[in-house]
Scaffold this active site. Structure first.
Site, PDB file in Angstrom:
ATOM      1  N   SER A   1       0.942  -1.264   0.164  1.00  0.00           N
ATOM      2  CA  SER A   1       0.180  -0.065   0.043  1.00  0.00           C
ATOM      3  C   SER A   1       0.776   1.226  -0.314  1.00  0.00           C
ATOM      4  CB  SER A   1      -0.935  -0.166   0.847  1.00  0.00           C
ATOM      5  OG  SER A   1      -2.229   1.022   0.809  1.00  0.00           O
TER       6      SER A   1
ATOM      7  N   CYS B   1      -1.785  -4.011   3.208  1.00  0.00           N
ATOM      8  CA  CYS B   1      -2.990  -4.846   3.602  1.00  0.00           C
ATOM      9  C   CYS B   1      -1.865  -6.281   4.196  1.00  0.00           C
ATOM     10  CB  CYS B   1      -3.211  -5.179   2.033  1.00  0.00           C
ATOM     11  SG  CYS B   1      -1.810  -5.641   1.081  1.00  0.00           S
TER      12      CYS B   1
ATOM     13  N   HIS C   1       1.573  15.265   5.941  1.00  0.00           N
ATOM     14  CA  HIS C   1       1.331  16.757   5.922  1.00  0.00           C
ATOM     15  C   HIS C   1       2.369  17.192   6.855  1.00  0.00           C
ATOM     16  CE1 HIS C   1      -0.620  15.667   2.195  1.00  0.00           C
ATOM     17  NE2 HIS C   1      -1.395  14.670   3.142  1.00  0.00           N
TER      18      HIS C   1
END
Length: 132
Positions: A76, A96, A81
């Site tokens: 994944s 996953c 940020h």
């Protein structure tokens, strides 16, 4: 055979407060975090991390700025940020493949020099079933 729910993934959402301002402006260090942390938990990186500075103009001649970074792995992705002015980082990792979310949280606190953090763990894809 009995049907049982199969976890298809897990996301950890970490809000890091009171971060080290020098780390929040150190792109090389942020890049290293995006490489080392996924590798430590067994993820397979499939693209080089990308980090970009952003600037958002606000009212009254003010401007917010920070850095955003992401890395993709076969299982994944992870991204962050940052808002250096507020000593704040938002870091999310989804996979996953199972991973130790408590260790990831502890490591992120150290890596960003955070004074405190808030963590949410979300299980994903619980409506899928598997046969045993």
């Amino acid at each position: 055979m009995e049907n049982k729910a199969l976890l298809r993934g897990k996301s950890i959402l970490v809000d890091l407060y009171e971060c080290d301002p020098l780390i929040l402006q150190d792109v090389e260090r942020q890049y290293k975090i995006l490489v080392d942390l996924p590798m430590k938990i067994g993820m397979t990186i499939i693209s080089a991390p990308q980090i970009a500075r952003w600037d958002i103009p606000l009212a009254k001649n003010r401007q917010e700025w920070g850095y955003s970074g992401t890395v993709l792995f076969a299982e994944s992705h992870a991204y962050f940020h940052s808002w250096p002015e507020y000593l704040y980082v938002m870091f999310d990792l989804t996979s996953c493949k199972d991973f130790d979310h408590a260790m990831v949280s502890r490591d992120l606190k150290v890596l960003f020099g955070a004074g405190r953090l808030k963590v949410n763990v979300v299980s994903r894809g619980l409506e899928f079933e598997c046969q045993e």
